[in-house]
Design a protein around this motif. Sequence first.
Motif, PDB file in Angstrom:
ATOM      1  N   THR A 151       0.980  -1.253   0.019  1.00 56.11           N
ATOM      2  CA  THR A 151       0.147  -0.211  -0.078  1.00 56.11           C
ATOM      3  C   THR A 151       0.795   1.166   0.311  1.00 56.11           C
ATOM      4  N   THR A 152       0.195   2.385  -0.405  1.00 58.92           N
ATOM      5  CA  THR A 152       0.943   3.882  -0.387  1.00 58.92           C
ATOM      6  C   THR A 152       0.134   4.748  -0.038  1.00 58.92           C
ATOM      7  N   SER A 153       0.195   5.867   0.207  1.00 59.19           N
ATOM      8  CA  SER A 153      -0.595   7.005   0.211  1.00 59.19           C
ATOM      9  C   SER A 153      -0.232   7.958  -0.614  1.00 59.19           C
ATOM     10  N   SER A 154       0.943   7.816  -1.371  1.00 58.89           N
ATOM     11  CA  SER A 154       1.484   8.968  -2.424  1.00 58.89           C
ATOM     12  C   SER A 154       0.872   9.199  -3.575  1.00 58.89           C
ATOM     13  N   VAL A 155      -0.316   8.189  -3.875  1.00 56.73           N
ATOM     14  CA  VAL A 155      -0.719   8.412  -5.302  1.00 56.73           C
ATOM     15  C   VAL A 155      -1.849   9.360  -5.120  1.00 56.73           C
ATOM     16  N   LEU A 156      -2.792   9.224  -4.200  1.00 49.28           N
ATOM     17  CA  LEU A 156      -4.088   9.875  -4.277  1.00 49.28           C
ATOM     18  C   LEU A 156      -3.844  11.188  -3.089  1.00 49.28           C
ATOM     19  N   SER A 157      -3.369  10.988  -2.026  1.00 52.05           N
ATOM     20  CA  SER A 157      -3.389  11.904  -1.018  1.00 52.05           C
ATOM     21  C   SER A 157      -2.403  13.103  -1.499  1.00 52.05           C
ATOM     22  N   ALA A 158      -1.210  12.967  -2.069  1.00 44.06           N
ATOM     23  CA  ALA A 158      -0.167  13.460  -2.309  1.00 44.06           C
ATOM     24  C   ALA A 158      -0.193  14.029  -3.773  1.00 44.06           C
ATOM     25  N   SER A 159      -1.106  13.723  -4.384  1.00 43.10           N
ATOM     26  CA  SER A 159      -1.349  14.272  -5.853  1.00 43.10           C
ATOM     27  C   SER A 159      -2.134  15.496  -6.054  1.00 43.10           C
ATOM     28  N   GLY A 160      -3.082  15.857  -5.347  1.00 42.21           N
ATOM     29  CA  GLY A 160      -3.615  17.208  -5.269  1.00 42.21           C
ATOM     30  C   GLY A 160      -4.698  16.968  -6.214  1.00 42.21           C
ATOM     31  N   GLY A 161      -6.194  17.188  -5.762  1.00 42.62           N
ATOM     32  CA  GLY A 161      -7.304  17.040  -6.511  1.00 42.62           C
ATOM     33  C   GLY A 161      -7.576  15.778  -7.250  1.00 42.62           C
ATOM     34  N   LEU A 162      -6.804  14.677  -6.969  1.00 43.68           N
ATOM     35  CA  LEU A 162      -7.117  13.513  -7.501  1.00 43.68           C
ATOM     36  C   LEU A 162      -8.044  12.452  -6.742  1.00 43.68           C
ATOM     37  N   GLY A 163      -7.628  12.642  -5.271  1.00 46.10           N
ATOM     38  CA  GLY A 163      -8.634  11.746  -4.460  1.00 46.10           C
ATOM     39  C   GLY A 163      -9.860  12.260  -4.247  1.00 46.10           C
ATOM     40  N   ASN A 164     -10.803  11.781  -4.085  1.00 48.44           N
ATOM     41  CA  ASN A 164     -12.413  12.033  -3.811  1.00 48.44           C
ATOM     42  C   ASN A 164     -12.790  13.158  -2.814  1.00 48.44           C
ATOM     43  N   THR A 165     -12.840  14.432  -3.128  1.00 50.42           N
ATOM     44  CA  THR A 165     -12.572  15.560  -2.349  1.00 50.42           C
ATOM     45  C   THR A 165     -13.829  15.792  -1.545  1.00 50.42           C
ATOM     46  N   ASN A 166     -15.124  14.910  -1.821  1.00 50.39           N
ATOM     47  CA  ASN A 166     -16.212  14.864  -0.986  1.00 50.39           C
ATOM     48  C   ASN A 166     -16.362  13.945   0.065  1.00 50.39           C
ATOM     49  N   ALA A 167     -15.399  12.828   0.211  1.00 51.21           N
ATOM     50  CA  ALA A 167     -15.103  11.946   1.221  1.00 51.21           C
ATOM     51  C   ALA A 167     -14.488  12.451   2.384  1.00 51.21           C
ATOM     52  N   LYS A 168     -14.788  12.046   3.595  1.00 52.30           N
ATOM     53  CA  LYS A 168     -14.087  12.054   4.900  1.00 52.30           C
ATOM     54  C   LYS A 168     -12.802  11.811   4.762  1.00 52.30           C
ATOM     55  N   ALA A 169     -11.817  12.315   5.530  1.00 52.09           N
ATOM     56  CA  ALA A 169     -10.480  11.694   5.544  1.00 52.09           C
ATOM     57  C   ALA A 169     -10.500  10.354   6.161  1.00 52.09           C
ATOM     58  N   GLY A 170      -9.935   9.248   5.625  1.00 51.25           N
ATOM     59  CA  GLY A 170     -10.067   8.085   6.057  1.00 51.25           C
ATOM     60  C   GLY A 170     -11.304   7.107   6.075  1.00 51.25           C
ATOM     61  N   GLN A 171     -12.250   7.554   5.280  1.00 50.80           N
ATOM     62  CA  GLN A 171     -13.754   6.975   5.170  1.00 50.80           C
ATOM     63  C   GLN A 171     -14.043   6.828   3.761  1.00 50.80           C
ATOM     64  N   LEU A 172     -14.863   5.874   3.317  1.00 53.76           N
ATOM     65  CA  LEU A 172     -15.334   5.575   2.042  1.00 53.76           C
ATOM     66  C   LEU A 172     -16.552   6.658   1.980  1.00 53.76           C
ATOM     67  N   PRO A 173     -16.716   7.228   0.661  1.00 50.38           N
ATOM     68  CA  PRO A 173     -17.859   8.085   0.502  1.00 50.38           C
ATOM     69  C   PRO A 173     -19.066   7.236   0.800  1.00 50.38           C
ATOM     70  N   LYS A 174     -20.186   7.803   1.028  1.00 45.82           N
ATOM     71  CA  LYS A 174     -21.539   7.481   1.238  1.00 45.82           C
ATOM     72  C   LYS A 174     -22.198   7.084  -0.149  1.00 45.82           C
ATOM     73  N   GLY A 175     -21.577   7.855  -1.297  1.00 44.33           N
ATOM     74  CA  GLY A 175     -22.284   8.191  -2.515  1.00 44.33           C
ATOM     75  C   GLY A 175     -21.396   7.131  -3.337  1.00 44.33           C
ATOM     76  N   ALA A 176     -21.396   7.607  -4.757  1.00 51.01           N
ATOM     77  CA  ALA A 176     -20.769   6.534  -5.617  1.00 51.01           C
ATOM     78  C   ALA A 176     -19.174   6.799  -5.727  1.00 51.01           C
ATOM     79  N   MET A 177     -18.622   5.799  -6.120  1.00 51.30           N
ATOM     80  CA  MET A 177     -17.110   5.727  -6.090  1.00 51.30           C
ATOM     81  C   MET A 177     -16.389   5.420  -7.632  1.00 51.30           C
ATOM     82  N   ASN A 178     -15.346   5.840  -7.755  1.00 48.98           N
ATOM     83  CA  ASN A 178     -14.548   5.581  -8.822  1.00 48.98           C
ATOM     84  C   ASN A 178     -13.319   4.785  -8.533  1.00 48.98           C
ATOM     85  N   MET A 179     -12.745   3.791  -8.957  1.00 49.44           N
ATOM     86  CA  MET A 179     -11.724   3.018  -8.577  1.00 49.44           C
ATOM     87  C   MET A 179     -10.906   2.792  -9.950  1.00 49.44           C
ATOM     88  N   LEU A 180      -9.439   3.382 -10.022  1.00 46.96           N
ATOM     89  CA  LEU A 180      -8.722   3.244 -11.198  1.00 46.96           C
ATOM     90  C   LEU A 180      -8.002   1.899 -11.117  1.00 46.96           C
TER      91      LEU A 180
END
Length: 393
Positions: free
Chosen positions: A68-97
């Motif tokens: 695992t890593t946190s350097s792809v989404l957390s450190a890239s700026g604007g790539l991770g879901n900005t509507n999700a709370k930190a450390g939690q899955l979003p309650k709405g739709a999700m996108n996985m690459l």
Amino acid sequence: MRGDRNARPGQRSAQGGGGTGKKTSKRHKAPLWAKLLTTFGVIMALVGVGGLVSVKYFLGQLTSNIQTTSSVLSASGGLGNTNAKAGQLPKGAMNMLLLGLDTRTGWGDGESRSDTILILHITASHDKAYMISIPRDTVATIPADEEMGVREQRTKINAAYLFGSQGGRGWQGGAKLATKAIHELTGIEFDGVMVIDFNGFKGILEAMGGVHLCVDKEMWSSHYLVKNGKIEYAHGADPKSKPRDALVFKKGCRNMQPWEALEFSRLRHSTNGDYDRQRHQQQLLRAMAKKASSAGIMGNPSKVARILSAAGKSLKMDTNGVPVDNFIFGLKGLAAGDLIPIKTNGGTFNGGDGGEAISDDTRALFEATSADKLPEFLLRHPENVITDGSAAS
């Protein structure tokens, strides 16, 4: 996904067209762990295996091996879901690459491209997932990254992973730059990024014992030849026209060995080229989900354990700050859902600028996915859904 040069195929079965698998009128829904296994290794061993002890055991088989890593989404700026709370899955739709690597025997870090690029869009109800493949030859902007010392350039999108992984940055750098490039192309924010190479995918299929697949039209392989009745790996150049002794996959449904199921997912010498290849990959994922949910797998804990072990060893992930076990457990609603294959560019080559271009219709598809309105878009544009029966076995 490309094969390694040490593949050990069986005898002649790729030439036959007759089906050997038994048909059943009852449709079996694939459990979540089976679905996510087939999308490059994430497994949910919570459905059908029974009991809290079993759940912890099987989940441990997976998560103990995942890199695992946190350097792809957390450190890239604007790539991770900005509507999700930190450390939690979003309650709405999700996108996985999902990134599948072209990795060959003898290659080291910084030599692989992401020749399979697939977006898995999970609806807000978390009970349905759409598979959207991005053509590997799509010409796109590979954005600059000052931290990695990468300059902006315009080239085929599968090179983004290659550029990011060089200079000792490994899979974390490759996944980061590939995610940035795909975000710039599609506008989609991601809740998770997964990377798997060919050898890892082969290990999962071998643990399964192969799958049942339907070949909808005759195609030839550029990687295998038939010599004196035996199938051999074709060393050397990748031919553009059919060799006299090429291995041919004939029309029909049958059980395929792991090596030939993978080769089927790579076939691309046809009028639709790489789009047939994308469709074959999606077809293989669905077939694997069906096989993984069968009684022969679900009723055999040791086989489940082998599949999980193979997947965990081959999988690399960024879950956008969500612990891996929470990430998997939070998607348990997919157990009753389905994997729906989606076309891009109308399912055919869309040439432009030395590679492929994205059509206006596909850009609208990306926009609907980014806005969590993909099901509504597909109701208006049903032609984008693969429904000809060839996507599933």
